[in-house]
Enzyme design. Structure first.
Site, mmCIF file in Angstrom:
data_model
loop_
_atom_site.group_PDB
_atom_site.id
_atom_site.type_symbol
_atom_site.label_atom_id
_atom_site.label_comp_id
_atom_site.label_asym_id
_atom_site.label_seq_id
_atom_site.Cartn_x
_atom_site.Cartn_y
_atom_site.Cartn_z
ATOM 1 N N HIS A 249 0.821 -1.221 0.000
ATOM 2 C CA HIS A 249 0.000 0.000 0.000
ATOM 3 C C HIS A 249 0.852 1.268 0.000
ATOM 4 C CE1 HIS A 249 -3.798 -2.193 1.736
ATOM 5 N NE2 HIS A 249 -3.581 -2.449 0.460
ATOM 6 N N SER B 221 -7.666 -6.523 9.931
ATOM 7 C CA SER B 221 -9.096 -6.738 10.167
ATOM 8 C C SER B 221 -9.729 -7.635 9.110
ATOM 9 C CB SER B 221 -9.823 -5.391 10.178
ATOM 10 O OG SER B 221 -9.623 -4.720 8.947
#
Ligand code: NAD
Length: 240
Positions: free
Chosen positions: A117, A185
């Site tokens: 990212h 998550s």
């Protein structure tokens, strides 16, 4: 551990939480960051999309300037250090794929590392695609040394953009004997789908997180707790 040669480790914001780097907070289904710079919480869609950069470059740059500056106030924790130890000692193939844009893995000493990212300490020219190391603030309109365009932006993969090195990641996942997910998550794709790819190709899958992730059902094993305790214990067992 017998039969394990190729390991892929995926890390997310949770591995840096105990170093003091904030994870997402969620209110009424909306994701926010509170980065402790005195500004009200930053909504993800206001600072982490191409549309946000076009609409309010000052806000987006200020947010990443503050996050970049905050790196100087945090240190790697025991989980980053344990993965660096694994990197140094593991005789087989290893790739640590991080969704994090902080530099705590490399400061702990890891080198078989890929930032899917992007990185806070990097700048991307939106005009020519040049990527250069970056320290300090980045005012909107900063010129690119390579092409001269006034188009330098944080080298962060915004929501809606393609993460880096997906071909290499997919290839490595398909060869993995063990896939380990730490502090994520499981809500942000494509990273959230890596467990399914690895498992489809025959990997054993393990997650370590404070709570079961959204993709928990895809893991052979889930260990719940803080990464600073779970990761060093796992590495110790693997290397012994
Ligand atoms: P997330 O914030 O959505 O989830 C973090 C997960 O970590 C949660 O499931 C939480 O329960 C868990 N967690 C929190 N503290 C933990 C601890 N001490 N030990 C183990 N687990 C812990 O983060 P994500 O899944 O990485 O996805 C959010 C996106 O935002 C990603 O793109 C991520 O890279 C980015 N982000 C990056 C940073 C960073 O660079 N450090 C920080 C925040 C968000």
């Amino acid at each position: 551990m017998s039969g394990i040669h190729n390991i892929v480790v995926l890390t997310g914001a949770g591995i840096s939480a105990e170093s003091g780097v904030p994870t997402f907070r969620t209110k009424n289904g909306v994701n926010y960051w509170d980065i402790g710079d005195g500004h009200d919480d930053y909504r993800v869609e206001d600072v982490c999309t191409p549309e946000a950069l076009a609409a309010d470059p000052d806000l987006v740059h200020r947010f990443y300037d503050a996050r970049r500056a905050a790196l100087a106030t945090v240190e790697p924790n025991a989980a980053h250090r344990a993965l660096a130890r694994l990197d140094a000692a593991w005789p087989g193939a290893l790739l640590i794929v991080t969704q994090n844009v902080d530099d705590l893995h490399e400061r702990a000493g890891a080198s078989r590392l890929l930032h899917m990212h992007g990185e806070l300490n990097s700048a991307l020219c939106a005009a020519c695609g040049a990527r250069v190391p970056w320290a300090g603030d980045m005012p909107p309109g900063t010129r690119c040394d390579a092409c001269g365009g006034a188009a330098m932006r944080p080298d962060i993969v915004f929501f809606g953009e393609m993460p880096y090195a997906m071909d290499r990641i997919e290839r490595t996942l398909s060869d993995a004997d063990l896939f380990v997910s730490i502090g994520t998550s499981g809500a942000v794709y494509p990273a959230a789908g890596f467990v399914q790819t690895a498992r489809y190709h025959g990997a054993t899958t393990l997650e370590m997180n404070l709570e079961p992730s959204a993709g928990s059902a895809y893991f052979h094993e889930t260990r719940l707790g803080p990464a600073s305790g779970l990761v060093p214990a796992w590495v110790e067992t693997l290397l012994s």
